[in-house]
Design an enzyme around this catalytic site. Structure first.
Site, PDB file in Angstrom:
ATOM      1  N   GLU A   5      -5.142   3.243  12.595  1.00  0.00           N
ATOM      2  CA  GLU A   5      -5.683   3.812  11.354  1.00  0.00           C
ATOM      3  C   GLU A   5      -7.174   3.518  11.171  1.00  0.00           C
ATOM      4  O   GLU A   5      -7.581   2.858  10.212  1.00  0.00           O
ATOM      5  CB  GLU A   5      -4.883   3.313  10.154  1.00  0.00           C
ATOM      6  CG  GLU A   5      -3.433   3.753  10.174  1.00  0.00           C
ATOM      7  CD  GLU A   5      -2.630   3.251   8.998  1.00  0.00           C
ATOM      8  OE1 GLU A   5      -1.569   3.817   8.718  1.00  0.00           O
ATOM      9  OE2 GLU A   5      -3.055   2.261   8.350  1.00  0.00           O
ATOM     10  N   GLU A  40       3.983   7.266  12.015  1.00  0.00           N
ATOM     11  CA  GLU A  40       4.548   6.349  11.026  1.00  0.00           C
ATOM     12  C   GLU A  40       4.983   7.122   9.786  1.00  0.00           C
ATOM     13  O   GLU A  40       4.271   8.001   9.306  1.00  0.00           O
ATOM     14  CB  GLU A  40       3.522   5.302  10.568  1.00  0.00           C
ATOM     15  CG  GLU A  40       3.108   4.272  11.589  1.00  0.00           C
ATOM     16  CD  GLU A  40       2.154   3.243  10.992  1.00  0.00           C
ATOM     17  OE1 GLU A  40       2.141   3.073   9.747  1.00  0.00           O
ATOM     18  OE2 GLU A  40       1.410   2.618  11.755  1.00  0.00           O
ATOM     19  N   GLU A  95       3.648  -7.357   4.231  1.00  0.00           N
ATOM     20  CA  GLU A  95       4.499  -6.169   4.268  1.00  0.00           C
ATOM     21  C   GLU A  95       5.988  -6.510   4.314  1.00  0.00           C
ATOM     22  O   GLU A  95       6.801  -5.719   4.772  1.00  0.00           O
ATOM     23  CB  GLU A  95       4.111  -5.285   5.466  1.00  0.00           C
ATOM     24  CG  GLU A  95       2.711  -4.700   5.323  1.00  0.00           C
ATOM     25  CD  GLU A  95       2.348  -3.738   6.441  1.00  0.00           C
ATOM     26  OE1 GLU A  95       1.981  -2.598   6.114  1.00  0.00           O
ATOM     27  OE2 GLU A  95       2.416  -4.112   7.622  1.00  0.00           O
ATOM     28  N   PHE A  97       8.066  -6.527   1.987  1.00  0.00           N
ATOM     29  CA  PHE A  97       8.875  -5.663   1.132  1.00  0.00           C
ATOM     30  C   PHE A  97       8.778  -4.198   1.549  1.00  0.00           C
ATOM     31  O   PHE A  97       9.182  -3.306   0.807  1.00  0.00           O
ATOM     32  CB  PHE A  97       8.459  -5.829  -0.336  1.00  0.00           C
ATOM     33  CG  PHE A  97       8.712  -7.213  -0.871  1.00  0.00           C
ATOM     34  CD1 PHE A  97      10.012  -7.709  -0.955  1.00  0.00           C
ATOM     35  CD2 PHE A  97       7.668  -8.031  -1.262  1.00  0.00           C
ATOM     36  CE1 PHE A  97      10.251  -8.994  -1.437  1.00  0.00           C
ATOM     37  CE2 PHE A  97       7.895  -9.308  -1.740  1.00  0.00           C
ATOM     38  CZ  PHE A  97       9.191  -9.799  -1.829  1.00  0.00           C
ATOM     39  N   HIS A  98       8.238  -3.947   2.746  1.00  0.00           N
ATOM     40  CA  HIS A  98       8.174  -2.601   3.295  1.00  0.00           C
ATOM     41  C   HIS A  98       9.497  -2.290   3.992  1.00  0.00           C
ATOM     42  O   HIS A  98      10.036  -3.116   4.714  1.00  0.00           O
ATOM     43  CB  HIS A  98       7.018  -2.513   4.297  1.00  0.00           C
ATOM     44  CG  HIS A  98       6.591  -1.119   4.640  1.00  0.00           C
ATOM     45  ND1 HIS A  98       7.404  -0.224   5.301  1.00  0.00           N
ATOM     46  CD2 HIS A  98       5.421  -0.471   4.424  1.00  0.00           C
ATOM     47  CE1 HIS A  98       6.753   0.914   5.467  1.00  0.00           C
ATOM     48  NE2 HIS A  98       5.551   0.794   4.948  1.00  0.00           N
TER      49      HIS A  98
END
Length: 684
Positions: free
Chosen positions: A171, A328, A376, A378-379
């Site tokens: 990214e 993704e 991350e 809680f991803h």
């Protein structure tokens, strides 16, 4: 009726798909998998991971994205043992590898040894370590360090049979884009010299006679840092362009190293097609072998599924005639939005098939197994914290089987006859200070027009304003604020040759240096539109204006004098009362429509029905609220994807074979509420 194989299968066990040469070597199925981070887990978990991947029919995983600190724990000392083992385990299980370069997150030793490589914000803050993000893209220390780790990876794994794709960085542009460090200032000056040649040319382009900003030497030029008042907008626009080039050079450096050591293996870097404001992907797309994209629902929005379609259409447009990859997306909630809304049952598959239906040949997630620590944790993931005995993993398994049934559709493509012009230069320039209104919003305008066409069931491409528009019947220019000579000529030729153009307000205003174009406003389009704008009339907050058909516009109005255009609708009230609001101009064999206020998608549908009819563009199927329909084609074959976003079943008329269930019908198919279906039809 022509029969197709609708059973899930392994590669090579069913009729051959038409696989483009630019796709993954030796892979003739839809890619399915996700970002795999085994370094976060003990080895006994690796065994379970492989077993579950096989169960879910995963065939491609991305590894190594954030592994620099483990691969090079000390500068110049490498440890590839764990990565060797992971790649061998995956290869033995028949799972292909998308091998990433870990350069998006330099190790602690790098930051400690080279503090001058840290990126600097416009306000002068030097960013620290402890997050993700690259160094200054112009740092020679960063260039040297990335060259070393990428060379080592490419030499070691460049010819490994498991590696089917290279994934450079992660990214670009997020979270680090513009950097105001001294390395970047020097590189900016060099870029300006290359662009303008002589300092006099720069002064003319930037209009430095204003506010006494004249330069005598290149060394006097700084990055456009925070200053006492508004900084020269031409300088800021050029700094945005420079930043795009600086980031692209980082990608090219890594790509070229890999190509030397890994011939024949495609190379990509993951885009964020409609959500990264700092990277001009039109300039990047030709440099990647496979266009790939990351997309996450803005889950608080009730139209998030429409924005998903827009991102997929944009990615397909960047890829052109090449296959593209969804690198993704999430199985459920993400971890970084204000409210991380979980996906409802079947939404995981529906989102995935929306990308596939709009051209993706690979469906990957972030990530395989949910992390227990870090920012991350809680991803969502393919294997959530609840483990494999969970609804999410069962839906992942079902998706893997369903995608396996689409092998025969490899090589099919989406064809669109309508296009929306998307220009990162206009996006950058409109985002600067001291425009006529804070409500001049690039994304809102584009989204309004896209949503109108989506609601009509019209499939849309995106196009660069300077591209050849000959293949389209309808072109929309929602925010063509920066109108270069070539872009203006392309639009004029499109209309003259019989096309239908719809332009929105504040278009064609400035040239490439953000200077007002000469002649009547809009200088870049006034002859095409057959009008001039005498006054911009931005509206007060929460103010609206009425149009003669009863619709109401927000944010903006204009006082217009028509020259050759006819008035379609007038302003009924407000500061432009009785002035034209919507116009239509004949030019050559085509027409150009102009909408001078901000209308939502439903109002646009009523106002511009004539323009759509005039263009001859038709939907893939009659539009039905809550139902999305898109077609992938190859010769006389068609795969129609139906996505039922509503709470009720939908009847899709027409015979064929429903690929996911194997059902055959001569009449039609029921598309259950919340489900996706793919119907194969042939004209033979």
């Amino acid at each position: 009726m022509t029969r197709i194989d609708t059973s899930p299968h392994e590669a090579g066990t069913s009729p051959s798909a038409v696989v483009p040469a630019t796709w993954l070597p030796g892979v003739d199925v839809v890619a399915f998998g996700g970002d795999y981070n085994p370094e976060q887990w003990p080895r006994e978990v690796w065994d379970e991971d492989i077993r579950l991947m096989i169960e879910a029919k995963v065939n491609l995983v991305t590894i190594g994205v954030f592994s620099w600190a483990l691969l090079e724990p000390r500068e110049g000392e490498f440890d590839f043992g764990w990565l060797d083992e992971v790649i061998e385990r995956l290869h033995s299980a028949g799972i292909s590898v998308d091998l990433a370069t870990p350069t998006a997150s330099p190790p602690a030793w790098f930051w400690s040894s080279y503090p001058e490589a840290r990126p600097v914000t416009r306000e002068g803050v030097r960013l620290g370590f402890g997050s993700r993000g690259m160094a200054s893209p112009s740092s020679p220390e960063y260039a040297a360090a990335t060259t070393r780790i990428v060379t080592a990876l490419a030499q070691r794994y460049g010819r490994h049979p498991a590696v089917k794709l290279w994934h450079v960085h992660n990214e670009y542009g997020a979270p680090v884009s513009q950097s105001y460090d001294e390395y970047s200032v020097v590189a900016f000056r060099e870029w300006l010299i290359e662009r303008y040649g002589r300092i006099e040319q720069l002064n003319a382009a930037w209009g430095t006679a204003f506010w006494g900003q004249h330069y005598e030497t290149w060394d006097e030029i700084d990055a456009p840092r925070q200053a006492a008042s508004v900084v020269n907008p031409s300088q800021r626009l050029d700094f945005a362009r420079f930043t795009n080039v600086a980031l692209l050079r980082c990608y090219l450096r890594e790509r070229d190293i890999i190509r030397r050591h890994s011939p024949g293996i495609p190379i990509t870097t993951n885009f964020m097609a409609t959500s990264c404001p700092s990277v001009d992907y039109w300039t990047w797309a030709p440099e990647v072998d496979i266009v790939s994209n990351d997309h996450y629902l803005a889950a608080q929005r009730t139209d998030s599924h429409v924005m998903l379609s827009m991102a997929a259409d944009m990615t397909r447009s960047l890829a052109g005639d090449r296959p593209w990859l969804l690198m993704e997306h999430s199985t459920s909630a993400v971890n970084w939005q204000e409210r991380n809304i979980a996906k409802r049952p079947n939404e995981l598959a529906r989102n995935s098939f929306a990308h596939w239906g709009r051209g993706a040949d690979g469906i990957l997630f972030f990530q395989w197994r949910a992390s227990r620590s870090g920012a991350e944790k809680f991803h969502s993931a393919m294997v959530p914290h609840a483990g494999p005995d969970s609804r999410i993993f069962r839906e992942v398994e079902a998706l893997g089987s369903d995608l396996g049934r689409l092998r025969a559709a490899m090589g099919t493509r989406v064809v669109a006859r309508a296009a929306i012009l998307w220009d990162w230069n206009s996006l950058w320039a409109l985002g600067l200070e001291w425009r006529p209104s804070i409500d001049l919003d690039f994304h809102r305008q584009v989204e309004s027009y896209y949503c109108w066409l989506w609601n009509e069931g019209v499939t849309v491409d995106f196009a660069h304003p300077e591209s050849d528009l000959e293949g389209y019947d309808l072109v929309i220019a929602p925010n063509l604020y920066v109108a270069t000579e070539l872009a203006s000529r392309r639009v004029r030729d499109f209309v003259t040759n019989g096309g239908t153009l719809i332009a929105a307000y504040f278009a064609g205003i400035v040239g490439e240096s953000d200077n007002i174009l000469p002649g009547p406003v809009p200088g870049g389009l006034h002859d095409v539109l057959g009008l001039q704008v005498d006054e911009f009339l931005p509206l007060r907050k929460q103010e609206s204006v009425g149009l003669s058909d009863g619709s109401r516009g927000l944010y903006w109005a204009e006082e217009i004098t028509t020259t050759t255009a006819e008035t379609v609708l007038s302003y009924a009230d407000g500061p432009a009362a009785k002035s034209p609001a919507v116009t239509r101009n004949r030019l050559g064999d085509g027409t150009a429509w102009y909408v001078s206020t901000d209308l939502d998608a439903l109002q646009l549908g009523a106002v511009l029905k004539g323009a759509l009819d005039e263009s001859g563009v038709r939907p893939s199927a009659p539009a039905t609220p809550g139902v999305e329909i898109v077609v992938r084609e190859r010769g006389g074959e068609a795969y129609t994807t139906y996505l039922n976003h509503s709470d009720g079943d939908f009847w899709a008329t027409g015979g064929g074979v429903e690929v996911l269930t194997g059902e055959e019908s001569t009449d039609g198919f029921t598309i259950p509420a919340g489900r996706a279906r793919v119907v194969y039809r042939t004209s033979e």
